[in-house]
Scaffold this motif. Structure first.
Motif, PDB file in Angstrom:
ATOM      1  N   ARG A  61       0.838  -1.210   0.000  1.00 15.02           N
ATOM      2  CA  ARG A  61       0.000   0.000   0.000  1.00 15.02           C
ATOM      3  C   ARG A  61       0.868   1.255   0.000  1.00 15.02           C
ATOM      4  O   ARG A  61       0.563   2.233  -0.692  1.00 15.02           O
ATOM      5  CB  ARG A  61      -0.934  -0.016   1.209  1.00 15.02           C
ATOM      6  CG  ARG A  61      -2.066  -1.025   1.108  1.00 15.02           C
ATOM      7  CD  ARG A  61      -3.198  -0.651   2.056  1.00 15.02           C
ATOM      8  NE  ARG A  61      -2.752  -0.676   3.447  1.00 15.02           N
ATOM      9  CZ  ARG A  61      -2.968  -1.677   4.304  1.00 15.02           C
ATOM     10  NH1 ARG A  61      -3.628  -2.758   3.884  1.00 15.02           N
ATOM     11  NH2 ARG A  61      -2.547  -1.628   5.538  1.00 15.02           N
ATOM     12  N   SER A  62       1.946   1.228   0.765  1.00 12.46           N
ATOM     13  CA  SER A  62       2.822   2.399   0.835  1.00 12.46           C
ATOM     14  C   SER A  62       3.472   2.692  -0.516  1.00 12.46           C
ATOM     15  O   SER A  62       3.682   3.856  -0.878  1.00 12.46           O
ATOM     16  CB  SER A  62       3.912   2.175   1.887  1.00 12.46           C
ATOM     17  OG  SER A  62       3.342   2.006   3.172  1.00 12.46           O
ATOM     18  N   LEU A  63       3.786   1.644  -1.263  1.00  7.70           N
ATOM     19  CA  LEU A  63       4.411   1.819  -2.577  1.00  7.70           C
ATOM     20  C   LEU A  63       3.389   2.106  -3.670  1.00  7.70           C
ATOM     21  O   LEU A  63       3.769   2.432  -4.800  1.00  7.70           O
ATOM     22  CB  LEU A  63       5.221   0.567  -2.947  1.00  7.70           C
ATOM     23  CG  LEU A  63       6.447   0.287  -2.075  1.00  7.70           C
ATOM     24  CD1 LEU A  63       7.067  -1.058  -2.446  1.00  7.70           C
ATOM     25  CD2 LEU A  63       7.487   1.394  -2.231  1.00  7.70           C
ATOM     26  N   GLY A  64       2.110   1.960  -3.361  1.00  6.90           N
ATOM     27  CA  GLY A  64       1.077   2.250  -4.339  1.00  6.90           C
ATOM     28  C   GLY A  64       0.892   1.181  -5.391  1.00  6.90           C
ATOM     29  O   GLY A  64       0.337   1.456  -6.459  1.00  6.90           O
ATOM     30  N   VAL A  65       1.323  -0.042  -5.106  1.00  7.18           N
ATOM     31  CA  VAL A  65       1.190  -1.105  -6.104  1.00  7.18           C
ATOM     32  C   VAL A  65      -0.081  -1.923  -5.883  1.00  7.18           C
ATOM     33  O   VAL A  65      -0.402  -2.794  -6.707  1.00  7.18           O
ATOM     34  CB  VAL A  65       2.430  -2.028  -6.086  1.00  7.18           C
ATOM     35  CG1 VAL A  65       3.670  -1.257  -6.519  1.00  7.18           C
ATOM     36  CG2 VAL A  65       2.642  -2.654  -4.713  1.00  7.18           C
ATOM     37  N   VAL A  66      -0.767  -1.689  -4.777  1.00 11.19           N
ATOM     38  CA  VAL A  66      -2.090  -2.288  -4.550  1.00 11.19           C
ATOM     39  C   VAL A  66      -3.026  -1.173  -4.107  1.00 11.19           C
ATOM     40  O   VAL A  66      -2.594  -0.078  -3.733  1.00 11.19           O
ATOM     41  CB  VAL A  66      -2.035  -3.411  -3.487  1.00 11.19           C
ATOM     42  CG1 VAL A  66      -1.153  -4.557  -3.942  1.00 11.19           C
ATOM     43  CG2 VAL A  66      -1.564  -2.867  -2.139  1.00 11.19           C
ATOM     44  N   ARG A  67      -4.317  -1.479  -4.140  1.00 10.44           N
ATOM     45  CA  ARG A  67      -5.296  -0.460  -3.757  1.00 10.44           C
ATOM     46  C   ARG A  67      -5.231  -0.203  -2.251  1.00 10.44           C
ATOM     47  O   ARG A  67      -4.902  -1.097  -1.464  1.00 10.44           O
ATOM     48  CB  ARG A  67      -6.699  -0.911  -4.152  1.00 10.44           C
ATOM     49  CG  ARG A  67      -6.892  -1.030  -5.664  1.00 10.44           C
ATOM     50  CD  ARG A  67      -8.367  -1.188  -6.008  1.00 10.44           C
ATOM     51  NE  ARG A  67      -8.548  -1.304  -7.454  1.00 10.44           N
ATOM     52  CZ  ARG A  67      -8.628  -2.436  -8.114  1.00 10.44           C
ATOM     53  NH1 ARG A  67      -8.567  -3.589  -7.451  1.00 10.44           N
ATOM     54  NH2 ARG A  67      -8.799  -2.450  -9.424  1.00 10.44           N
ATOM     55  N   PRO A  68      -5.561   1.007  -1.840  1.00  6.23           N
ATOM     56  CA  PRO A  68      -5.478   1.353  -0.409  1.00  6.23           C
ATOM     57  C   PRO A  68      -6.331   0.466   0.485  1.00  6.23           C
ATOM     58  O   PRO A  68      -6.000   0.255   1.657  1.00  6.23           O
ATOM     59  CB  PRO A  68      -5.951   2.809  -0.374  1.00  6.23           C
ATOM     60  CG  PRO A  68      -5.690   3.330  -1.755  1.00  6.23           C
ATOM     61  CD  PRO A  68      -5.913   2.170  -2.667  1.00  6.23           C
ATOM     62  N   GLU A  69      -7.446  -0.055  -0.041  1.00  3.17           N
ATOM     63  CA  GLU A  69      -8.333  -0.870   0.794  1.00  3.17           C
ATOM     64  C   GLU A  69      -7.888  -2.325   0.889  1.00  3.17           C
ATOM     65  O   GLU A  69      -8.578  -3.166   1.488  1.00  3.17           O
ATOM     66  CB  GLU A  69      -9.766  -0.818   0.253  1.00  3.17           C
ATOM     67  CG  GLU A  69      -9.947  -1.415  -1.143  1.00  3.17           C
ATOM     68  CD  GLU A  69      -9.712  -0.419  -2.266  1.00  3.17           C
ATOM     69  OE1 GLU A  69     -10.113  -0.716  -3.407  1.00  3.17           O
ATOM     70  OE2 GLU A  69      -9.123   0.663  -1.984  1.00  3.17           O
ATOM     71  N   SER A  70      -6.751  -2.664   0.311  1.00  2.00           N
ATOM     72  CA  SER A  70      -6.277  -4.052   0.334  1.00  2.00           C
ATOM     73  C   SER A  70      -6.030  -4.514   1.762  1.00  2.00           C
ATOM     74  O   SER A  70      -5.581  -3.754   2.629  1.00  2.00           O
ATOM     75  CB  SER A  70      -4.982  -4.174  -0.474  1.00  2.00           C
ATOM     76  OG  SER A  70      -5.206  -3.883  -1.835  1.00  2.00           O
ATOM     77  N   THR A  71      -6.338  -5.796   1.997  1.00  2.00           N
ATOM     78  CA  THR A  71      -6.123  -6.412   3.306  1.00  2.00           C
ATOM     79  C   THR A  71      -5.268  -7.661   3.130  1.00  2.00           C
ATOM     80  O   THR A  71      -4.959  -8.073   2.016  1.00  2.00           O
ATOM     81  CB  THR A  71      -7.461  -6.800   3.950  1.00  2.00           C
ATOM     82  OG1 THR A  71      -8.088  -7.807   3.137  1.00  2.00           O
ATOM     83  CG2 THR A  71      -8.380  -5.593   4.076  1.00  2.00           C
ATOM     84  N   VAL A  72      -4.923  -8.266   4.262  1.00  2.00           N
ATOM     85  CA  VAL A  72      -4.116  -9.482   4.202  1.00  2.00           C
ATOM     86  C   VAL A  72      -4.861 -10.580   3.457  1.00  2.00           C
ATOM     87  O   VAL A  72      -4.262 -11.352   2.700  1.00  2.00           O
ATOM     88  CB  VAL A  72      -3.745  -9.947   5.628  1.00  2.00           C
ATOM     89  CG1 VAL A  72      -3.054 -11.305   5.594  1.00  2.00           C
ATOM     90  CG2 VAL A  72      -2.859  -8.916   6.312  1.00  2.00           C
ATOM     91  N   GLU A  73      -6.189 -10.653   3.659  1.00  2.00           N
ATOM     92  CA  GLU A  73      -6.969 -11.707   3.011  1.00  2.00           C
ATOM     93  C   GLU A  73      -7.184 -11.434   1.526  1.00  2.00           C
ATOM     94  O   GLU A  73      -7.230 -12.369   0.722  1.00  2.00           O
ATOM     95  CB  GLU A  73      -8.332 -11.854   3.697  1.00  2.00           C
ATOM     96  CG  GLU A  73      -8.271 -12.430   5.101  1.00  2.00           C
ATOM     97  CD  GLU A  73      -7.768 -11.407   6.116  1.00  2.00           C
ATOM     98  OE1 GLU A  73      -7.813 -10.183   5.793  1.00  2.00           O
ATOM     99  OE2 GLU A  73      -7.306 -11.812   7.187  1.00  2.00           O
ATOM    100  N   ARG A  74      -7.324 -10.177   1.163  1.00  2.00           N
ATOM    101  CA  ARG A  74      -7.597  -9.863  -0.239  1.00  2.00           C
ATOM    102  C   ARG A  74      -6.921  -8.551  -0.621  1.00  2.00           C
ATOM    103  O   ARG A  74      -7.159  -7.523  -0.001  1.00  2.00           O
ATOM    104  CB  ARG A  74      -9.093  -9.770  -0.500  1.00  2.00           C
ATOM    105  CG  ARG A  74      -9.418  -9.473  -1.969  1.00  2.00           C
ATOM    106  CD  ARG A  74     -10.907  -9.498  -2.251  1.00  2.00           C
ATOM    107  NE  ARG A  74     -11.193  -9.160  -3.638  1.00  2.00           N
ATOM    108  CZ  ARG A  74     -11.102 -10.004  -4.656  1.00  2.00           C
ATOM    109  NH1 ARG A  74     -10.725 -11.261  -4.432  1.00  2.00           N
ATOM    110  NH2 ARG A  74     -11.379  -9.629  -5.897  1.00  2.00           N
ATOM    111  N   LEU A  75      -6.097  -8.657  -1.637  1.00  2.00           N
ATOM    112  CA  LEU A  75      -5.433  -7.473  -2.169  1.00  2.00           C
ATOM    113  C   LEU A  75      -6.091  -7.104  -3.494  1.00  2.00           C
ATOM    114  O   LEU A  75      -6.563  -7.974  -4.238  1.00  2.00           O
ATOM    115  CB  LEU A  75      -3.940  -7.728  -2.412  1.00  2.00           C
ATOM    116  CG  LEU A  75      -3.042  -7.963  -1.189  1.00  2.00           C
ATOM    117  CD1 LEU A  75      -3.116  -9.406  -0.725  1.00  2.00           C
ATOM    118  CD2 LEU A  75      -1.602  -7.591  -1.517  1.00  2.00           C
TER     119      LEU A  75
END
Length: 279
Positions: A61-75
């Motif tokens: 999330r910090s690098l911006g390679v996944v969406r901000p709402e991503s969680t451990v279970e679902r990115l």
């Protein structure tokens, strides 16, 4: 008689060496690009461990390679979503970047490095080895070329000295005073020196007939030994023509020796003392 062409050999050597350097640099660049998009298995296992997945997701999330709402279970990522394993499979470059950042943050490897402390060492070592090999090759070629230039100049000088000695003897014969015998000692010495150098070249270039043929010319008419005796044996009306023939043969000999010297000082691209064949 034709001699091997030497035009462009230095240009060919420079071109080949430049191509080798370019190939090495391109290989290192490609290797680094490949490494930039991957991490090794040990790093992947470390990053995907259950106790590190929260940190992995946070780093992504910090690098911006996944969406901000991503969680451990679902990115979530552009064009897809799912667990960390699926993310790794569909977005390997993003996963590698995140994993390396996480490892760097944990101080397992320097933050600016790759997934392994050896990741930058191998291409750097390869470049250093190839550079050293090229430097050694150029140094040796330079030394060989220098030695060949010296040998070539000595051969030219021997031919020049022989011509001067024969010319001097011919003038003495043409201006000979009764009772004064011309001295052929210098001609004999210069002939021996030139013949010795031509034999050395012929031995180094066994398939090239010109040096051997030139050496044999020194033993045949009109340049063979006993110039003064042959002058004396001819009728006076033939001596002028014989002297002109001798001077012509002398000029041709010196010109062809110069051709041999030109080839000698160009050792070629990948050889030092190999034979120079006829083209």
């Amino acid at each position: 008689m034709r001699v091997p062409s030497v035009i462009g050999r230095r240009a060919v050597a420079v071109t080949v060496a430049s191509a080798l350097v370019v190939a090495v640099v391109a290989g290192v660049w490609a290797y680094r690009r490949h490494r930039a998009g991957t991490v090794d298995d040990a790093a992947a296992v470390w990053c995907l461990a259950a106790d590190r997945r929260p940190a992995l997701v946070q780093a992504a999330r910090s690098l911006g390679v996944v969406r901000p709402e991503s969680t451990v279970e679902r990115l979530g990522w552009p064009g897809g979503g799912g667990g960390a394993e699926r993310w790794r499979g569909e977005r390997p470059a993003d996963f590698a970047r995140t994993c390396r950042a996480l490892i760097g943050a944990e101080q397992r490897v320097p933050s600016g490095g790759g997934s392994s402390p050896w990741s930058g060492f191998t291409p750097a070592l390869l470049l250093a080895v190839v550079s050293a090999a090229l430097a050694a090759w150029f140094s040796r070629r330079s030394a060989v070329a220098g030695a060949r230039r010296v040998e070539a100049e000595e051969l030219r000088a021997a031919a020049r000295a022989y011509r001067v000695a024969v010319e001097r003897l011919l003038r003495e014969l043409e201006q000979r005073r009764p009772g004064v015998a011309p001295d052929e000692g210098e001609v004999q010495d210069r002939r021996l020196e030139l013949a010795t150098r031509l034999r050395a070249v012929a031995a180094a270039h066994r398939r090239w007939p010109l040096p051997r043929a030139l050496g044999e010319t020194l033993d045949r008419e009109p340049l063979g030994a006993g110039l003064a005796a042959r002058w004396t044996a001819r009728p006076p009306q033939e001596r002028s023509g014989w002297a002109a023939e001798t001077r012509g043969a002398l000029g041709r000999l010196e010109a062809e020796v110069a051709q041999v010297a030109e080839v000698m000082q160009e050792p070629g691209l990948f050889r030092t003392r190999t034979s120079a064949g006829r083209r």
